[in-house]
Design a protein around this motif. Structure first.
Motif, PDB file in Angstrom:
ATOM      1  N   GLY A  33      26.274   7.049   5.515  1.00 14.60           N
ATOM      2  CA  GLY A  33      24.890   6.675   5.766  1.00 14.60           C
ATOM      3  C   GLY A  33      24.138   6.360   4.486  1.00 14.60           C
ATOM      4  N   ASN A  34      22.880   5.961   4.653  1.00 16.49           N
ATOM      5  CA  ASN A  34      22.047   5.574   3.514  1.00 16.49           C
ATOM      6  C   ASN A  34      21.118   6.711   3.103  1.00 16.49           C
ATOM      7  N   PRO A  35      20.851   6.862   1.825  1.00 14.63           N
ATOM      8  CA  PRO A  35      19.805   7.800   1.404  1.00 14.63           C
ATOM      9  C   PRO A  35      18.470   7.430   2.051  1.00 14.63           C
ATOM     10  N   THR A  36      17.667   8.417   2.360  1.00 17.01           N
ATOM     11  CA  THR A  36      16.366   8.183   3.000  1.00 17.01           C
ATOM     12  C   THR A  36      15.309   7.901   1.939  1.00 17.01           C
ATOM     13  N   PHE A  37      14.650   6.750   2.070  1.00 17.40           N
ATOM     14  CA  PHE A  37      13.628   6.318   1.118  1.00 17.40           C
ATOM     15  C   PHE A  37      12.263   6.364   1.804  1.00 17.40           C
ATOM     16  N   VAL A  38      11.294   6.998   1.168  1.00 20.55           N
ATOM     17  CA  VAL A  38       9.953   7.159   1.744  1.00 20.55           C
ATOM     18  C   VAL A  38       8.910   6.736   0.709  1.00 20.55           C
ATOM     19  N   ILE A  39       7.994   5.856   1.096  1.00 15.76           N
ATOM     20  CA  ILE A  39       6.850   5.503   0.252  1.00 15.76           C
ATOM     21  C   ILE A  39       5.732   6.485   0.554  1.00 15.76           C
ATOM     22  N   LYS A  40       5.409   7.330  -0.392  1.00 15.33           N
ATOM     23  CA  LYS A  40       4.382   8.337  -0.177  1.00 15.33           C
ATOM     24  C   LYS A  40       2.974   7.778  -0.338  1.00 15.33           C
ATOM     25  N   LYS A  41       2.804   6.870  -1.315  1.00 16.74           N
ATOM     26  CA  LYS A  41       1.463   6.346  -1.572  1.00 16.74           C
ATOM     27  C   LYS A  41       1.571   5.041  -2.342  1.00 16.74           C
ATOM     28  N   VAL A  42       0.646   4.113  -2.029  1.00  9.61           N
ATOM     29  CA  VAL A  42       0.544   2.845  -2.756  1.00  9.61           C
ATOM     30  C   VAL A  42      -0.866   2.736  -3.310  1.00  9.61           C
ATOM     31  N   ASP A  43      -0.975   2.497  -4.599  1.00 11.84           N
ATOM     32  CA  ASP A  43      -2.274   2.337  -5.256  1.00 11.84           C
ATOM     33  C   ASP A  43      -2.394   0.915  -5.794  1.00 11.84           C
ATOM     34  N   VAL A  44      -3.572   0.301  -5.582  1.00 11.76           N
ATOM     35  CA  VAL A  44      -3.865  -1.024  -6.129  1.00 11.76           C
ATOM     36  C   VAL A  44      -4.940  -0.856  -7.199  1.00 11.76           C
ATOM     37  N   PRO A  45      -5.109  -1.844  -8.087  1.00 15.46           N
ATOM     38  CA  PRO A  45      -6.165  -1.750  -9.095  1.00 15.46           C
ATOM     39  C   PRO A  45      -7.544  -1.584  -8.454  1.00 15.46           C
ATOM     40  N   ASN A  46      -8.448  -0.905  -9.164  1.00 18.11           N
ATOM     41  CA  ASN A  46      -9.789  -0.640  -8.626  1.00 18.11           C
ATOM     42  C   ASN A  46     -10.540  -1.922  -8.293  1.00 18.11           C
ATOM     43  N   SER A  47     -10.399  -2.932  -9.128  1.00 18.69           N
ATOM     44  CA  SER A  47     -11.104  -4.188  -8.864  1.00 18.69           C
ATOM     45  C   SER A  47     -10.631  -4.818  -7.552  1.00 18.69           C
ATOM     46  N   VAL A  48      -9.320  -4.711  -7.299  1.00 14.88           N
ATOM     47  CA  VAL A  48      -8.785  -5.267  -6.057  1.00 14.88           C
ATOM     48  C   VAL A  48      -9.271  -4.448  -4.872  1.00 14.88           C
ATOM     49  N   ALA A  49      -9.309  -3.133  -5.027  1.00 18.26           N
ATOM     50  CA  ALA A  49      -9.788  -2.277  -3.935  1.00 18.26           C
ATOM     51  C   ALA A  49     -11.249  -2.572  -3.602  1.00 18.26           C
ATOM     52  N   VAL A  50     -12.093  -2.789  -4.637  1.00 18.13           N
ATOM     53  CA  VAL A  50     -13.507  -3.114  -4.402  1.00 18.13           C
ATOM     54  C   VAL A  50     -13.636  -4.461  -3.708  1.00 18.13           C
ATOM     55  N   ALA A  51     -12.830  -5.442  -4.121  1.00 15.79           N
ATOM     56  CA  ALA A  51     -12.884  -6.763  -3.488  1.00 15.79           C
ATOM     57  C   ALA A  51     -12.495  -6.670  -2.011  1.00 15.79           C
ATOM     58  N   PHE A  52     -11.475  -5.884  -1.730  1.00 14.59           N
ATOM     59  CA  PHE A  52     -11.080  -5.710  -0.332  1.00 14.59           C
ATOM     60  C   PHE A  52     -12.185  -5.039   0.473  1.00 14.59           C
ATOM     61  N   GLN A  53     -12.868  -4.095  -0.133  1.00  9.04           N
ATOM     62  CA  GLN A  53     -13.959  -3.414   0.558  1.00  9.04           C
ATOM     63  C   GLN A  53     -15.114  -4.376   0.839  1.00  9.04           C
ATOM     64  N   ASN A  54     -15.459  -5.192  -0.148  1.00  3.33           N
ATOM     65  CA  ASN A  54     -16.547  -6.153   0.048  1.00  3.33           C
ATOM     66  C   ASN A  54     -16.180  -7.186   1.114  1.00  3.33           C
ATOM     67  N   ASN A  55     -14.942  -7.647   1.087  1.00  3.73           N
ATOM     68  CA  ASN A  55     -14.502  -8.610   2.097  1.00  3.73           C
ATOM     69  C   ASN A  55     -14.563  -8.007   3.495  1.00  3.73           C
ATOM     70  N   ARG A  56     -14.204  -6.744   3.572  1.00  4.44           N
ATOM     71  CA  ARG A  56     -14.242  -6.101   4.875  1.00  4.44           C
ATOM     72  C   ARG A  56     -15.682  -5.958   5.372  1.00  4.44           C
ATOM     73  N   ILE A  57     -16.588  -5.623   4.448  1.00  9.50           N
ATOM     74  CA  ILE A  57     -18.003  -5.522   4.832  1.00  9.50           C
ATOM     75  C   ILE A  57     -18.530  -6.881   5.288  1.00  9.50           C
ATOM     76  N   SER A  58     -18.159  -7.939   4.558  1.00  9.43           N
ATOM     77  CA  SER A  58     -18.601  -9.292   4.932  1.00  9.43           C
ATOM     78  C   SER A  58     -18.038  -9.683   6.290  1.00  9.43           C
ATOM     79  N   ALA A  59     -16.801  -9.349   6.516  1.00 11.77           N
ATOM     80  CA  ALA A  59     -16.190  -9.673   7.806  1.00 11.77           C
ATOM     81  C   ALA A  59     -16.898  -8.953   8.942  1.00 11.77           C
ATOM     82  N   ILE A  60     -17.276  -7.716   8.689  1.00 13.49           N
ATOM     83  CA  ILE A  60     -18.005  -6.959   9.719  1.00 13.49           C
ATOM     84  C   ILE A  60     -19.362  -7.592   9.985  1.00 13.49           C
TER      85      ILE A  60
END
Length: 359
Positions: free
Chosen positions: A261-288
Motif C-alpha cells: 500500500g501507499n503511505p498516507t499523506f495529509v495536508i494539515k494546513k495551507v497558508d497564502v500570503p497576507n496580501s492574497v488573503a486580503v484580496a480574496f476577502q475583498n473580492n468576496r465582500i464585493s461579490a456579496i
C-alpha cells in the motif's frame, strides 16, 4: 694442653679432617628417627608437600580457565528484541565472514545470536513524519513548512503529515542499501535517512502537483484540496520507489506478508500570503454586495409584475403592501350604529367617532 687441630675449627669436618678449600659444609637432610628423643620431637619435622592434581585435575582447571575467557563472548551473543522492533541478524564474528542469518520478530525472548554477531533493530510500528510550524511537533523540532508555487505563481505554504510503516518483507535489502550507510538502526541515523530520502520526495511531490492548480482553488475549494492531497500521495509513492529502488515504505495498515500500500499523506494546513488573503476577502465582500443588489433588482421586478397583475394604482399598492406586511389592523364595524375607535392605539387617550353610512 695444646688444642688438637680441628677440634674447634669451624672449617674442619666432623671426623676432624679439614674441609675442602672454598666449599661450604654440606647440609644433610634425613628422616627423623622415631627414636630421637623420648617424646618423638627431638628430630627434624617432616616437610609438607602439596597434593598432586593428576591429569584429569589439570584438564578441569584448563577448561575452567577457557570458560572464563569465553564468558564475555557468550554473553555478547545473548539478544532479545523490544515489542516495537524487528531484529535482523548478521553473522560477522572474529573468524567468520559477514552474512545474513535471520529476521527476529518483535518481543522475542532471550536467545543466542552468535559470538559477537550483530543484531540490528528497526521499527515495527507506525512511523509519523510531520512537517509543522509548531515547535517540538514536527520531525525537526523547529518551525518547519514546505513552500510551493501554484499555477498562477502564488507561493503557498504547506504543513503536512505522512504516516507509514517500514516494509519488513524487504528489510534485508533496505538494511544493506540504506541501513548500513546511514546507521538507520540508531535514532540519529534513522532521522538522517528520512531527511535525505523521505523529506526530499515530499517536497518534490508537493511542488509538482501544486503547479497544476491555482490559488483560488486551494484557498476556497475544499474538494480541490482533497484531490490535491490524493494526487500528492500517489506521486510521493512513485518518487520514493524510483529514488530508493524499491517500495520500502508502506501504508499504516501494512502487515508483513500482506500488501504494502501507499503511505498516507495529509495536508494539515495551507497558508497564502497576507496580501492574497486580503484580496480574496475583498473580492468576496464585493461579490456579496453585487449579489445583494441583484436580489434587490429582482425583488422590484417581481413587485412590479405583481402590481400589474392586480391592476392596482400607487395608493392601492401601498395599502396592499401594508396589509401583506401585517402593518394594517382591520376592524369589522356593525351597520346602523355609532362606533367609537381609538385614534392612537399607543394610548394617548384620543378617540374617533364613526357614524354608519346613511345614518
Amino acid at each position: 694442653m695444646a688444642d688438637q687441630p680441628g677440634a674447634n675449627d669451624p672449617e674442619s669436618t666432623d671426623d676432624g679432617e679439614p674441609a675442602q678449600l672454598g666449599a661450604a659444609s654440606p647440609i644433610t637432610i634425613g628422616r627423623t628417627s622415631k627414636r630421637s628423643g623420648s617424646d618423638g620431637t627431638g628430630g627434624e619435622k617432616r616437610k609438607r608437600r602439596l597434593p598432586k592434581l593428576g591429569i584429569w585435575g589439570a584438564v578441569i582447571v584448563v577448561i575452567g580457565l577457557v570458560g572464563l575467557a569465553f564468558l564475555p563472548a557468550f554473553a555478547s551473543g545473548l539478544k532479545k528484541t523490544p515489542r516495537n522492533r524487528f531484529g535482523i541478524s548478521y553473522g560477522g564474528g572474529p573468524i567468520e565472514g559477514t552474512h545474513f542469518q535471520r529476521i527476529v520478530k518483535p518481543g522475542s525472548s532471550l536467545f543466542f545470536n552468535g559470538f559477537y554477531d550483530p543484531l540490528y533493530l528497526y521499527p515495527s510500528d507506525q512511523v509519523n513524519y510531520i512537517i509543522s510550524k509548531q515547535v517540538n511537533v514536527g520531525a525537526v523540532k523547529t518551525p518547519d513548512s514546505v513552500v510551493a508555487p501554484t499555477q498562477d505563481r502564488v507561493q503557498v505554504t504547506y504543513q503536512v503529515a505522512v504516516y507509514f510503516k517500514l516494509n519488513i518483507d524487504k528489510l534485508q535489502q533496505f538494511h544493506e542499501q540504506f541501513g548500513l550507510r546511514y546507521a538507520a538502526y540508531t535514532t540519529p541515523g534513522w532521522n538522517r535517512l528520512l531527511s535525505d530520502t523521505f523529506r526530499q520526495q515530499i517536497e518534490s511531490a508537493l511542488q509538482e502537483e501544486t503547479r497544476r492548480v491555482d490559488v483560488a482553488g486551494l484557498f476556497s475549494n475544499a474538494d480541490q484540496l482533497v484531490t490535491l492531497q490524493k494526487t500528492v500521495q500517489a506521486s510521493l509513492t512513485r518518487k520514493l520507489q524510483t529514488a530508493m529502488g524499491g517500495q520500502f515504505f508502506c501504508s499504516p495498515a501494512y502487515q508483513p506478508g500482506g500488501p504494502c500500500g501507499n503511505p498516507t499523506f495529509v495536508i494539515k494546513k495551507v497558508d497564502v500570503p497576507n496580501s492574497v488573503a486580503v484580496a480574496f476577502q475583498n473580492n468576496r465582500i464585493s461579490a456579496i454586495q453585487v449579489l445583494t443588489e441583484q436580489n434587490k433588482i429582482a425583488q422590484r421586478q417581481a413587485e412590479a409584475e405583481q402590481k400589474n397583475a392586480l391592476n392596482m394604482t400607487g395608493e392601492e399598492w401601498v395599502k396592499y403592501q401594508a396589509v401583506q406586511a401585517g402593518k394594517t389592523t382591520f376592524w369589522i364595524l356593525p351597520g346602523g350604529e355609532n362606533v367609537t375607535l381609538p385614534a392612537n392605539p399607543a394610548g394617548t387617550g384620543a378617540t374617533t367617532t364613526t357614524k354608519p353610512s346613511g345614518g
